[in-house]
Design an enzyme around this catalytic site. Structure first.
Site: not given
Length: 424
Positions: A339, A228
């Site tokens: 997120e 990520e």
């Protein structure tokens, strides 16, 4: 007389009990402090040079061969690769840029006419010599904000990940992580995107807001592999509300392996200009200039390492193939988007913002975006994903909207304000 003796006996017992508790507490605090100091010694390698950043960070220029990566058991005898053997065909020469339009082009999207380089705040006070890597120094208070030394710099569980194919709404409500993403399923060897950078408001210290690319392999169980990268605001991790570049990896669904940035052994940095975890400056402004960053992650087809590039030609480093199981072959799922953590601490949805804090319908200069999203295929070519889908747990809180045109390719707007009349 008997009552007096019992009274004194009781006082003695209470004194001994209180003394024992005090000694235990003191010993616990001392042993905890020792553990914290030992962890600081592991993370903060001896620098060749240190730079004080205007935001309070200290950036240590550490010899490349002494960085935390080489504490990993699999990397003790690792030979550093200073550059990848192959790039995807072909990496577009996208600068880290600001779009200062404000005039949309004929197809309704902005024309990027003015290009300025985004920097990190510490650059104003110096630079690291060649052969070193810039590492944000971990402070004692950084570790003390974590629930434990072991959990510092780590995500809490695999349930933090958006699971668009098999979502469990009860699980979402329990772990409090919410997403607004675009995703593609298949067999992939890398991913790329350009995203504008914002400074979303965070309600609680233990909440965060991020925008990133996920490259995933394995199942959403104990064997998940994930790479990520993106930008985030996380006061719990960094002790401030700055927008920062970050990376993350795990090979066991966020259980024991992996961490943010260089807070454990794993990622090998080879670039002396960019501090992972460092503050990004400048950032986008509502109805004003839009600053965006380009991130590319790809697998070297010869050696299997996963490389990361930031902006124009700035190859930051790589995740060695030996860290992973499923990702030694390819990624099966790519996700792009935002997120947040919603702790619902007061019984209501958090006001923590995703992206700019505006819904996708607000469009350019107001909403956050990802543009020119691409994947790397089995021939090591960058291309637009054939099929993409969207996912959001609560679109009334955070939403996502896709589009496609010649200038921005496959793109999407995403984000939202969190709590509102439609998101109580």
């Amino acid at each position: 007389m008997m009552q007096v003796k019992l009274f004194f006996c009781l006082l003695v017992l209470l004194y001994l009990f209180a003394t024992a508790r005090f000694c235990y507490a003191a010993r616990s605090r001392f042993s905890g402090t020792v553990e914290v100091l030992k962890h600081l010694d592991r993370l903060n390698k001896p620098p060749i040079k240190s730079i004080q950043s205007p935001d309070g960070d200290i950036i240590d220029c550490v010899h490349m061969s002494h960085q935390p990566a080489f504490d990993h058991a699999f990397l003790k005898n690792h030979t550093i690769k200073t550059r990848p053997n192959y790039h995807p065909n072909w990496i577009n020469n996208d600068d880290i840029k600001v779009s200062s339009q404000m005039n949309p082009s004929k197809d309704g999207q902005p024309s990027l006419e003015k290009h300025e380089t985004i920097t990190q705040l510490w650059h104003s006070n110096g630079k690291c010599p060649k052969g070193t890597v810039p590492i944000r120094r971990t402070k004692k208070e950084d570790i003390l904000r974590a629930s434990s030394v072991k959990s510092y710099g780590k995500k809490k569980s695999f349930s933090t990940l958006a699971q668009p194919s098999s979502i469990d709404l009860d699980l979402i409500n329990q772990n409090g992580h919410q997403h607004a993403i675009v995703y593609a399923e298949g067999q992939f060897y890398g991913a790329k995107a350009t995203m504008n950078v914002w400074n979303p408001k965070i309600q609680q210290l233990n909440e965060f807001s991020l925008s990133q690319i996920w490259l995933l392999g394995g199942s959403f169980a104990s064997d998940l592999n994930s790479i990520e990268a993106g930008w985030q605001v996380s006061p719990d991790l960094y002790g401030d509300n700055n927008t920062r570049l970050f990376i993350y990896w795990t090979s066991d669904a966020y259980q024991a392996t992996g961490c943010y940035n260089l807070l454990c052994s794993g990622f090998i940095q080879v670039n002396n200009e960019i501090a992972i975890g460092g503050s990004i400056s400048p950032i986008s402004h509502y109805d004003g200039s839009q600053y965006d960053i380009t991130i590319l992650i790809w697998k070297d087809p010869e050696e299997g390492n996963w490389w990361m590039q930031f902006g124009n030609g700035k190859v930051l480093g790589y995740w060695p193939a030996t860290l992973f199981s499923y990702l030694t072959e390819s990624a099966s799922l790519i996700e792009w988007g935002g997120e947040v953590v919603n702790t619902a601490s007061d019984g209501q949805h958090t006001t923590t913002q995703m992206g700019s804090g505006e819904f996708p319908r607000e469009g350019f200069t107001k909403a956050s975006y990802f543009r020119n999203i691409q994947v790397v295929d089995e021939s090591n070519n960058l291309r637009a994903p054939k099929d993409i889908s969207t996912y959001s747990e609560q679109p009334n809180c955070y939403d996502v909207k896709t589009g496609s045109n010649g200038n921005w390719g496959n793109h999407f707007y995403y984000g939202g304000p969190g709590r509102s009349p439609k998101c109580p």
